[in-house]
Design a protein around this motif. Structure first.
Motif: not given
Ligand SMILES: Cc1ncc(CN)c(N)n1
Length: 227
Positions: A44, A82, A136
């Motif tokens: 990720d 993030e 998102n």
């Protein structure tokens, strides 16, 4: 009907599969093996690096400074805000960013990011933005689902920091801004364009599902795709 409501209707069955996915269920329960989470985080982290570049292309294709600022904030949101939670977990799990960046991209990571980047190179701003939307939006959807369903046991859950980030007010606010932007951007599209954008939105939603499948697949101790 708002364009974003129309898009949601088209993918709600796919998004329901995220909520029922064993990876998500075990995150909520706090029972997900750390080794799986570590492998997921690394992929990720690499995903977010490529995702940020998609917004860089949006910035290049922007028509106004206001739009450029919007995408500039989107780049920082992906690769600073993030990733901060990723870095916090990755340090604890023994894979700091320097090591994570030497890991190979799994085919699923490549497929998803290449799909968006191909659109970023050849598509118009609407197509690029729609290809990024499931990212998102669906994580905020998952974050709220986990918060609502596991709130009693969240305090001792190792994955609380992750769940908190995707369900917190800042993330909600950011998403609302994006939904408004999409509805504005797509305010007077033709039926043909609507169909095309819907297909892009569905494809990215399917890539999201593949990412969860990849994240849950069997992993061995130390299985980090190191180069
Ligand atoms: C694969 C994926 N999709 C979405 C997100 C949320 N930005 C993410 N971090 N990773």
């Amino acid at each position: 009907m708002k364009f974003t409501d129309y898009l949601f209707e088209e993918v709600k069955n796919i998004w329901q599969e995220y909520l029922e996915h064993p990876f998500i269920k075990e995150l909520g329960e706090g029972t997900l093996p750390k080794e799986k989470f570590k492998n997921y985080l690394v992929q990720d982290y690499l995903y977010l690096k490529e995702f940020g570049k998609v917004f860089a292309m949006c910035l290049i294709k922007s028509k106004t400074i206001e739009e450029m600022n919007f995408f500039s904030r989107a780049i920082s949101a992906s690769i600073e805000y993030e990733t901060a939670v990723h870095v916090s977990y990755m340090n604890k799990l023994g894979v700091p960013p320097k090591i994570a960046e030497t890991c190979k991209y799994e085919i699923t990571t490549d497929n998803y990011t290449s799909y968006m980047q191909a659109i970023a190179l050849k598509g118009n701003l609407r197509e690029i933005v729609i290809s990024t939307m499931p990212c998102n939006w669906s994580y905020n959807y998952i974050g709220h689902y986990l918060l609502d369903n596991y709130k009693e046991t969240l305090e001792g859950n190792y994955y609380k920091e992750w769940i908190d980030m995707y369900s917190e007010g800042k993330f909600d606010e950011n998403l609302r801004e994006w939904l408004d932007y999409v509805n504005y951007l797509c305010r007077d599209i033709s039926n043909e364009e609507r169909e095309n954008l819907k297909e892009i939105f569905i494809k990215s939603s399917l890539h999201e599902l593949e990412f969860w499948n990849m994240a849950y697949k069997e992993t061995k101790e130390g299985d980090l795709c190191l180069v």
